[in-house]
Design a protein around this motif. Structure first.
Motif, mmCIF file in Angstrom:
data_model
loop_
_atom_site.group_PDB
_atom_site.id
_atom_site.type_symbol
_atom_site.label_atom_id
_atom_site.label_comp_id
_atom_site.label_asym_id
_atom_site.label_seq_id
_atom_site.Cartn_x
_atom_site.Cartn_y
_atom_site.Cartn_z
ATOM 1 N N THR A 100 15.128 -26.107 26.768
ATOM 2 C CA THR A 100 13.811 -25.565 26.436
ATOM 3 C C THR A 100 13.732 -25.332 24.934
ATOM 4 O O THR A 100 14.731 -25.394 24.222
ATOM 5 N N MET A 101 12.517 -25.059 24.461
ATOM 6 C CA MET A 101 12.323 -24.891 23.024
ATOM 7 C C MET A 101 12.832 -23.556 22.498
ATOM 8 O O MET A 101 13.102 -23.429 21.302
ATOM 9 N N ALA A 102 12.971 -22.534 23.368
ATOM 10 C CA ALA A 102 13.282 -21.192 22.870
ATOM 11 C C ALA A 102 14.550 -21.144 22.001
ATOM 12 O O ALA A 102 14.505 -20.636 20.878
ATOM 13 N N PRO A 103 15.687 -21.681 22.473
ATOM 14 C CA PRO A 103 16.859 -21.615 21.582
ATOM 15 C C PRO A 103 16.676 -22.428 20.309
ATOM 16 O O PRO A 103 17.205 -22.063 19.263
ATOM 17 N N PHE A 104 15.897 -23.502 20.375
ATOM 18 C CA PHE A 104 15.647 -24.289 19.173
ATOM 19 C C PHE A 104 14.778 -23.548 18.183
ATOM 20 O O PHE A 104 14.867 -23.753 16.978
ATOM 21 N N SER A 105 13.937 -22.693 18.724
ATOM 22 C CA SER A 105 13.099 -21.885 17.842
ATOM 23 C C SER A 105 13.980 -20.952 17.022
ATOM 24 O O SER A 105 13.836 -20.849 15.795
ATOM 25 N N ILE A 106 14.938 -20.268 17.672
ATOM 26 C CA ILE A 106 15.871 -19.398 16.940
ATOM 27 C C ILE A 106 16.664 -20.205 15.928
ATOM 28 O O ILE A 106 16.767 -19.858 14.748
ATOM 29 N N LEU A 107 17.218 -21.329 16.396
ATOM 30 C CA LEU A 107 18.028 -22.171 15.511
ATOM 31 C C LEU A 107 17.217 -22.682 14.330
ATOM 32 O O LEU A 107 17.693 -22.687 13.192
ATOM 33 N N VAL B 99 14.575 -21.461 12.817
ATOM 34 C CA VAL B 99 14.328 -20.448 11.795
ATOM 35 C C VAL B 99 15.609 -20.154 11.021
ATOM 36 O O VAL B 99 15.616 -20.100 9.784
ATOM 37 N N ALA B 100 16.719 -19.990 11.762
ATOM 38 C CA ALA B 100 17.981 -19.667 11.084
ATOM 39 C C ALA B 100 18.375 -20.781 10.122
ATOM 40 O O ALA B 100 18.719 -20.526 8.956
ATOM 41 N N ILE B 101 18.281 -22.030 10.580
ATOM 42 C CA ILE B 101 18.655 -23.142 9.704
ATOM 43 C C ILE B 101 17.735 -23.213 8.493
ATOM 44 O O ILE B 101 18.180 -23.447 7.363
ATOM 45 N N LEU C 225 17.180 -32.193 19.253
ATOM 46 C CA LEU C 225 15.758 -31.878 19.296
ATOM 47 C C LEU C 225 14.972 -32.747 20.279
ATOM 48 O O LEU C 225 14.189 -32.206 21.086
#
Lengths: 305, 305, 305, 305, 305
Positions: free
Chosen positions: D53-60, D62-64, D226
């Motif tokens: 899902t997109m949720a963990p990618f959203s955190i990643l 922003v962090a990246i 992604l």
């Protein structure tokens, strides 16, 4: 004060001194109590039609984190400025003594007197920044008449600098040093003055008060409302995450406040006693004296004051 | 130490030395084990009514990333300060020697002696910063009586500077150089002193300990709880993404710690040996000596110490 | 003006002066009214098929927070520059007087005259920065003919500096001081000039106007549209969160504007009166005068002007 | 190299040279291929129960982005430091020549010789920074014996500075210039030395390698995973958005790498040839010579090397 | 140019000049047209199975905002550097004149000539930075033969500095000033040179072109695709929010571009005419001349050029 506990990452996680936990645990406890009660009052709370979702908290959380990051940078910059100034004092003290010692006509007891003035200056600066009484603390390094004259002023550091300036002028007028040499030596006094002025500037012009206030308000309000938004998704896990998020925000807010005034006696402030001790040790060692004081050691909480 | 591996982007991805992977792989392994076990305990875990959603982790993730970014900047600034100081030492050493060599009355052996003092100073600074014993290492560059006197001090760099200052004063008193020239030369000694003082400042005043601690705690707790939140959405993919996100956060946290003390012997610290080698090579070359030492080469892990 | 209210975190939350609340409460009230009316018009609003979700506001919120953080940094940098300049003025004033007092041939009344010029310069700079009339305020420190000449200029600070420069040149031409000493003293005048020029630079080149404008527009529009997006999720809680989020953004926007011109008379501007007072007290104390003025105290709102 | 293409915003979007597209298009192509194949394998991929899902990618994401922003700042700071150093070289070269020309006894041919040394120094620095052979390139500006001596060293810039220092000392020993004037002139040589040392410092101490590596790994892994997360929501639009997001991240990562070593020959590096050309033109023009070289022009790709 | 419109926050929102709206309205219009047509083509667009959700835009939005924030900082730093350089020019001009006026033997007409050179230097720098013709504009301040010689060079500022240097050397050779005084005065010329060199450096080394390009591309592409993602949630509200978000991003992108070259004639560039006017007014006032020019006033759009 500076704290340096155990190097292993696992042991560090349970350190108490030097973290800001001592200061903020009452606020975290409050948050815990609130989170737990929110769980019990959830049915009543839902019946009222009160709905809090995470979306607005997501916006708020990012915004507060950004602003907190900005305030942290500003407060850390003040801490760093203080660190640089005291480092500069150590550097310029040593350079001044090195140049003084290279003057051919300077006599040993005269130089000892000058070294005492240098040590007195550093300690006097430390004491005035911490608003501690100056007179008794400076007795080891100043002649009785000078001590009285220095302590009578509202700005004793300036008067010690005047004494140092007089010593240099006397050498210039005697013909011991030329104008060119005098300028080189006097420049170091200007740097002493710049350090003292820089430190005063840090204590007299705090970060604009509104930054502190706006962030205090938003951080606390955010943490108070957080459990109400978390409870619908997380239920029994609410207290855990609510306290965790609150810890992250409140601890950084609190640390920024500690760093804002880096000359205090709090856990993360500068160890001015240790710096003064180092400067005295270095100067006496360079001057070849026997009475080099002991190196200051951290106390049993790994703290240097 | 400085590491420079292969230039191609694909090969870089699998480099081991110089990245912080060696240090953190145990923590990532822990995370992996946890993620895998979370998948197996999922039914039991859901039966307990434990619910962790991604929303609070999203807020936390952004906040931690911002604060980690701030701490990285602060630690990198310390690394950069150290880099600038050692660069300044190389610059001022060369300028000092150039000016010394332009003095008409200076004799060749006197200048050789002075060059040795310069080289000794750089190496002495390197050794004291790394808390290594000074006496044997400095023997090639100092006369035996001077070596004993220097090594007897708690601050040997200061004593080498005093020797350099004495050499200059002797020239001034001899009439070889005027006061104006002396001031120009002595200024370079002040810069040497500023570099030494600046480096000490970096080692003695670490980043406020609470920054390290608050971020350690939040980063590790975040990584430990992450699998519990990810598992409901991702199921079998949990370990993969959990370890990936943990790597991003823990590696940057760990690197910041390495950079905080840039004078150590870790992979990403400054290559002080190589810098000292360069300074000696440059000075001896400028002085027209034959005994220019070999250029230091990286070892087989592409590391310079 | 600088505000320093109660130290306890709970009491601080309800402080009014010194926060920017006075300035922005009308805008927050507007937001409150809007939020409440949105609740009542919700059915009609939904019937129109108007749909606003939180997703675009989430993007906007982060973007605005980042840009606001950037503008805050830029405005705080201006405040900080001003703080450093006035600190530099205090430092250089004291160094200048220390060097003047070490001249052997300088007579007491001549030095008193010079101290008056120094005090006049600081106050003149304060008055011109705040666009206040100079003539009467400077009377205590200048001779009547000099006062008239100074006040006739569009740049009175420059003329006071010329008077100080004349005093120094007179000493040089008399032979009281050599060219080398003159250069050392005159350098402090150059620093006075640099402070005055730096302060003018801050007032004459504001932050590029478009930054202020773009952020004003986006912040206000964001706050106006927020209730429409929040209402579908939060219903009765809308006004509460809408005003809270608006407070966070508008307060920081408003504070940045206050800091942009740090020489004004607003709550978070620099306390120039107090700094001038400190400089005069320090100089008179160093000069051994009896007429050291009283230390300025904060008023009952804890403000220093 | 510096690139300045068309000013209109629409035309700019399709520029190829000077953007980093040339370097990264293979990586973007890989991403495109992956995205397209993900669409075809979606049914098989879902059957395996793989869910991203997109949720963990959203955190990643922003962090990246935050960490990438930090690394960009650090690399740009290196580029900027290099820019400032070369600017300083231009400034100090001109000031040195202006002071040399104001010496009354200096003869025209002596000054011509000195100008040649100045030009040789700039070009020598450029060549050593780019690791190009020195000997032939410097022939136009150095006497044959000097050229041999300079080229024999591992640090030819230092030797050219020694030649300049000898010239100055000769003037001092001749009595053409006093010690005070010599100090003013020699100071400019110290600044030359500081520029050379600063540039070496940039090339010899790269950004800590782990920053580059951690970001490389996270950015590429993020871009590879992604498409798997995007495909469930976007289906046929996956390749488009996947390549777009990858472009944003990989291009900035790649540009940071280019800026890290600002003395190279890549598109966004400093145009050292053009700067050397400008310095030579300015010096010859100030010296009133006829052989002012032509101004260097950008090539047909709008590039200056 | 500097713009300062009405102080009230409500009126500001509708200002046109000085914001970047003039420049970007065509791009916003394009976005509006696109958004409106997307609403009409929605059914056809959904039938094609095209799905764009907000999640990838959320990642992109944050990333672009962070990178845009970085580029804004870099461009603002250039603007600030320019601001500091011109402020330095004002400061050093005044200090130079103050020192010149304190020379006992300097005659009034000689000083008037020197003041003219100073004013000519500032204006010449302004003209060359803006690539405007020099010759006619400098006629009021230079003698006809000097004007021809200055205008014949490709770097006229250098030649004016040479004239100032000649004036100073003449005084030194005459015996009017000692070497020590000459050094103090000539130092100000070095600072003039540093300002000129710094300004050239800003114009000749732009921000690495790839930053501008990467951000242009991502910002525009983001804004073009935004309506397609917004339309499914917002329907009729799409154009409103799409234009609003686009305004936020494009306006900041466009402003950064304006600030990158701070010496231009655009709305948010530095008001070099006004600064030159201020410097001339200050110098003539310090010199006691009658022909102090009028203070420059903003035009009816509140602009200073």
């Amino acid at each position: 004060m500076i704290v340096r506990p155990h190097k292993h990452w696992l042991i560090r996680l349970f350190v108490w001194h030097g973290s800001v936990l001592e200061k903020i645990y009452s606020r975290l406890l409050l948050n815990l109590v609130l989170s737990v009660s929110v769980i019990f009052f959830l049915p009543w709370y839902e019946a009222l039609g009160v709905k809090l979702t995470m979306a607005p908290f997501s916006i708020l959380g990012v915004a507060i984190a950004i602003f907190l990051g900005f305030r942290n940078s500003a407060c850390y910059a003040r801490f760093n400025e203080a660190r640089l100034l005291w480092g500069q004092l150590a550097i310029t003290s040593r350079s001044l003594l090195r140049e003084v010692k290279s003057l051919p006509a300077a006599q040993s007891e005269e130089i000892n007197y000058f070294v005492n003035l240098q040590v007195a200056f550093c300690n006097c600066l430390r004491l005035t920044l911490r608003k501690q009484p100056v007179e008794n603390a400076l007795r080891p390094w100043l002649r009785e008449d000078e001590l009285a004259w220095v302590a009578a002023s509202h700005a004793p550091c300036n008067r010690i600098l005047l004494l140092m300036g007089n010593w240099l002028s006397k050498q210039r007028v005697n013909g011991t040093i030329s104008d060119v040499l005098w300028r080189s030596l006097d420049n170091h006094l200007n740097e002493h003055s710049a350090v003292a002025g820089g430190c005063e500037r840090i204590t007299t012009t705090p970060l604009p008060f509104a930054y502190t206030l706006i962030l205090h308000r938003t951080v606390y309000l955010f943490c108070i409302m957080l459990p109400f938004a978390l409870v619908q998704d997380l239920h029994y896990m609410t207290p855990f995450l609510s306290v965790f998020i609150s810890y992250t925000f409140i601890a950084l807010d609190s640390l920024a406040e500690e760093l804002e005034d880096p000359f205090g006696m709090e856990d993360n402030d500068l160890a001015l006693n240790a710096i003064c001790n180092t400067i005295e040790r270095d100067l006496r060692d360079m001057n070849g004296e026997d009475n080099v004081p002991e190196k200051m050691k951290p106390n049993r909480h790994y703290q240097l004051s």
